[in-house]
Design a protein around this motif. Structure first.
Motif, PDB file in Angstrom:
ATOM      1  N   MET A 207       0.828  -1.213   0.000  1.00  0.00           N
ATOM      2  CA  MET A 207       0.000   0.000   0.000  1.00  0.00           C
ATOM      3  C   MET A 207       0.859   1.258   0.000  1.00  0.00           C
ATOM      4  O   MET A 207       1.826   1.372   0.754  1.00  0.00           O
ATOM      5  N   ILE A 208       0.497   2.210  -0.859  1.00  0.00           N
ATOM      6  CA  ILE A 208       1.126   3.528  -0.881  1.00  0.00           C
ATOM      7  C   ILE A 208       0.030   4.564  -0.680  1.00  0.00           C
ATOM      8  O   ILE A 208      -0.978   4.568  -1.390  1.00  0.00           O
ATOM      9  N   ARG A 209       0.217   5.441   0.313  1.00  0.00           N
ATOM     10  CA  ARG A 209      -0.729   6.524   0.567  1.00  0.00           C
ATOM     11  C   ARG A 209       0.033   7.848   0.460  1.00  0.00           C
ATOM     12  O   ARG A 209       1.020   8.060   1.175  1.00  0.00           O
ATOM     13  N   ALA A 210      -0.435   8.712  -0.430  1.00  0.00           N
ATOM     14  CA  ALA A 210       0.231   9.988  -0.682  1.00  0.00           C
ATOM     15  C   ALA A 210      -0.724  11.135  -0.389  1.00  0.00           C
ATOM     16  O   ALA A 210      -1.925  11.064  -0.714  1.00  0.00           O
ATOM     17  N   TYR A 211      -0.189  12.194   0.219  1.00  0.00           N
ATOM     18  CA  TYR A 211      -1.006  13.334   0.615  1.00  0.00           C
ATOM     19  C   TYR A 211      -0.421  14.613   0.021  1.00  0.00           C
ATOM     20  O   TYR A 211       0.757  14.925   0.237  1.00  0.00           O
ATOM     21  N   THR A 212      -1.264  15.338  -0.728  1.00  0.00           N
ATOM     22  CA  THR A 212      -0.811  16.568  -1.344  1.00  0.00           C
ATOM     23  C   THR A 212      -0.793  17.708  -0.323  1.00  0.00           C
ATOM     24  O   THR A 212      -1.430  17.638   0.737  1.00  0.00           O
ATOM     25  N   VAL A 213      -0.075  18.759  -0.675  1.00  0.00           N
ATOM     26  CA  VAL A 213      -0.012  19.951   0.173  1.00  0.00           C
ATOM     27  C   VAL A 213      -1.416  20.533   0.355  1.00  0.00           C
ATOM     28  O   VAL A 213      -1.804  20.923   1.465  1.00  0.00           O
ATOM     29  N   GLY A 214      -2.184  20.588  -0.734  1.00  0.00           N
ATOM     30  CA  GLY A 214      -3.534  21.136  -0.648  1.00  0.00           C
ATOM     31  C   GLY A 214      -4.433  20.349   0.283  1.00  0.00           C
ATOM     32  O   GLY A 214      -5.221  20.921   1.052  1.00  0.00           O
ATOM     33  N   PHE A 215      -4.321  19.010   0.234  1.00  0.00           N
ATOM     34  CA  PHE A 215      -5.134  18.177   1.119  1.00  0.00           C
ATOM     35  C   PHE A 215      -4.744  18.406   2.573  1.00  0.00           C
ATOM     36  O   PHE A 215      -5.608  18.505   3.448  1.00  0.00           O
ATOM     37  N   MET A 216      -3.447  18.504   2.855  1.00  0.00           N
ATOM     38  CA  MET A 216      -3.002  18.718   4.230  1.00  0.00           C
ATOM     39  C   MET A 216      -3.481  20.065   4.761  1.00  0.00           C
ATOM     40  O   MET A 216      -3.808  20.195   5.948  1.00  0.00           O
ATOM     41  N   GLU A 217      -3.549  21.049   3.892  1.00  0.00           N
ATOM     42  CA  GLU A 217      -4.076  22.350   4.319  1.00  0.00           C
ATOM     43  C   GLU A 217      -5.565  22.251   4.637  1.00  0.00           C
ATOM     44  O   GLU A 217      -6.034  22.792   5.646  1.00  0.00           O
ATOM     45  N   ARG A 218      -6.326  21.551   3.785  1.00  0.00           N
ATOM     46  CA  ARG A 218      -7.751  21.360   4.061  1.00  0.00           C
ATOM     47  C   ARG A 218      -7.941  20.554   5.345  1.00  0.00           C
ATOM     48  O   ARG A 218      -8.852  20.822   6.136  1.00  0.00           O
ATOM     49  N   LEU A 219      -7.059  19.585   5.557  1.00  0.00           N
ATOM     50  CA  LEU A 219      -7.115  18.778   6.773  1.00  0.00           C
ATOM     51  C   LEU A 219      -6.897  19.654   8.000  1.00  0.00           C
ATOM     52  O   LEU A 219      -7.602  19.541   9.006  1.00  0.00           O
ATOM     53  N   ALA A 220      -5.931  20.557   7.907  1.00  0.00           N
ATOM     54  CA  ALA A 220      -5.616  21.453   9.022  1.00  0.00           C
ATOM     55  C   ALA A 220      -6.769  22.392   9.340  1.00  0.00           C
ATOM     56  O   ALA A 220      -6.969  22.785  10.496  1.00  0.00           O
ATOM     57  N   LEU A 221      -7.561  22.743   8.317  1.00  0.00           N
ATOM     58  CA  LEU A 221      -8.682  23.668   8.498  1.00  0.00           C
ATOM     59  C   LEU A 221      -9.994  22.940   8.781  1.00  0.00           C
ATOM     60  O   LEU A 221     -11.050  23.570   8.862  1.00  0.00           O
ATOM     61  N   GLY A 222      -9.934  21.609   8.919  1.00  0.00           N
ATOM     62  CA  GLY A 222     -11.126  20.843   9.204  1.00  0.00           C
ATOM     63  C   GLY A 222     -12.039  20.651   8.013  1.00  0.00           C
ATOM     64  O   GLY A 222     -13.221  20.317   8.171  1.00  0.00           O
ATOM     65  N   LYS A 223     -11.501  20.829   6.799  1.00  0.00           N
ATOM     66  CA  LYS A 223     -12.303  20.682   5.575  1.00  0.00           C
ATOM     67  C   LYS A 223     -12.076  19.326   4.892  1.00  0.00           C
ATOM     68  O   LYS A 223     -12.617  19.087   3.820  1.00  0.00           O
ATOM     69  N   ALA A 224     -11.262  18.480   5.495  1.00  0.00           N
ATOM     70  CA  ALA A 224     -11.029  17.126   5.002  1.00  0.00           C
ATOM     71  C   ALA A 224     -10.785  16.225   6.203  1.00  0.00           C
ATOM     72  O   ALA A 224     -10.538  16.722   7.310  1.00  0.00           O
ATOM     73  N   PHE A 225     -10.845  14.919   5.989  1.00  0.00           N
ATOM     74  CA  PHE A 225     -10.741  13.994   7.112  1.00  0.00           C
ATOM     75  C   PHE A 225      -9.891  12.789   6.739  1.00  0.00           C
ATOM     76  O   PHE A 225      -9.857  12.359   5.592  1.00  0.00           O
ATOM     77  N   LEU A 226      -9.201  12.249   7.762  1.00  0.00           N
ATOM     78  CA  LEU A 226      -8.429  11.028   7.581  1.00  0.00           C
ATOM     79  C   LEU A 226      -9.345   9.829   7.761  1.00  0.00           C
ATOM     80  O   LEU A 226     -10.229   9.821   8.608  1.00  0.00           O
ATOM     81  N   MET A 227      -9.114   8.816   6.936  1.00  0.00           N
ATOM     82  CA  MET A 227      -9.903   7.602   7.006  1.00  0.00           C
ATOM     83  C   MET A 227      -9.122   6.511   7.741  1.00  0.00           C
ATOM     84  O   MET A 227      -7.882   6.502   7.720  1.00  0.00           O
ATOM     85  N   PRO A 228      -9.802   5.585   8.390  1.00  0.00           N
ATOM     86  CA  PRO A 228      -9.102   4.438   9.010  1.00  0.00           C
ATOM     87  C   PRO A 228      -8.391   3.620   7.941  1.00  0.00           C
ATOM     88  O   PRO A 228      -8.886   3.474   6.807  1.00  0.00           O
ATOM     89  N   VAL A 229      -7.236   3.082   8.290  1.00  0.00           N
ATOM     90  CA  VAL A 229      -6.487   2.228   7.369  1.00  0.00           C
ATOM     91  C   VAL A 229      -6.719   0.779   7.774  1.00  0.00           C
ATOM     92  O   VAL A 229      -6.352   0.361   8.875  1.00  0.00           O
ATOM     93  N   LEU A 230      -7.342   0.030   6.886  1.00  0.00           N
ATOM     94  CA  LEU A 230      -7.573  -1.395   7.146  1.00  0.00           C
ATOM     95  C   LEU A 230      -6.490  -2.175   6.430  1.00  0.00           C
ATOM     96  O   LEU A 230      -6.400  -2.179   5.203  1.00  0.00           O
ATOM     97  N   TYR A 231      -5.667  -2.846   7.209  1.00  0.00           N
ATOM     98  CA  TYR A 231      -4.569  -3.577   6.593  1.00  0.00           C
ATOM     99  C   TYR A 231      -4.427  -4.928   7.260  1.00  0.00           C
ATOM    100  O   TYR A 231      -4.438  -5.019   8.478  1.00  0.00           O
TER     101      TYR A 231
END
Length: 231
Positions: A207-231
């Protein structure tokens, strides 16, 4: 009377002189990006000359270099997650270094710290090995394959144009997520410029999970969310 062929040769040679001289005046834009007020070096800041489609990420000391420039005035953009974007222009000369200062954005920085801690906690809760390349490690990566190798992983060819992970003597096609969305394999990941990514994780077997700068900014502002990782 001078032969016309000789005359044309002399004229052509004369016209080439300015071009040759101009080619010899190429220089580099070098400098350091720091936090306004504290002068703390900023790692992984993006320094771009958008009109030339040239960019660089700052290293562990906040230093950057963009090579092969003709001296002149260029539009400049400087960005670092958690800081206010700098937009302006800069005179590129044949020598010297420039110092660029960015104002912190306290709201984004506080949210980013919390989300980075959440990512770390999520990695620690996964019952398998997780290798990570953050913004600092991605500095200097020339493409996505190089960026993934900076996590400590080995990518090997597994087709005419594709790459796979190397696992226990065999190749494994990775399952790829971009900003918590299932992607169309490594091919889609390669469509992104390296400078667009803030964090790349390689999890366990495939599994490879990549996070863009834009997504991390939205995450910081509460406009995006992290999902549980099922492995």
């Amino acid at each position: 009377m001078i032969d016309r062929r000789i005359t044309r040769f002399l004229v052509a040679a004369f016209l080439l002189v300015p071009s040759f001289a101009q080619a010899q005046t190429k220089t580099d834009l070098k400098g350091k990006v720091v936090e306004m007020g504290s002068a703390r070096p900023l790692v992984g800041a993006e320094v771009a000359l958008p009109d030339l489609d040239k960019w660089a990420l700052t290293n562990q000391d906040g230093d950057f270099k963009i090579t092969g420039l003709v001296p002149g005035r260029y539009r400049l953009e400087v960005y670092h997650l958690g800081y206010r974007k700098h937009e302006g222009s800069i005179d590129v000369r044949e020598s010297g270094e420039t110092r660029l200062e960015l104002w912190p954005d306290p709201i984004v920085l506080e949210g980013l710290t919390a989300q980075v801690d959440r990512l770390r906690s999520r990695r620690n809760a996964i019952a398998t090995t997780v290798r990570v390349a953050d913004r600092g490690r991605l500095t200097g990566a020339i493409n996505i394959e190089d960026a993934i190798r900076r996590t400590g992983e080995m990518l090997v060819p597994c087709g005419s144009v594709d790459y796979c992970l190397w696992r226990r003597g065999r190749v494994v096609a990775p399952v790829v997520y971009i900003d918590e969305r299932r992607a169309f394999g490594l091919d889609e990941l390669r469509a992104y410029p390296v400078e667009h990514f803030q964090i790349i994780e390689v999890i366990g077997h495939s599994m490879i999970r990549a996070y863009t700068v834009g997504f991390m900014e939205r995450l910081a502002l509460g406009k995006a969310f992290l999902m549980p990782v099922l492995y």
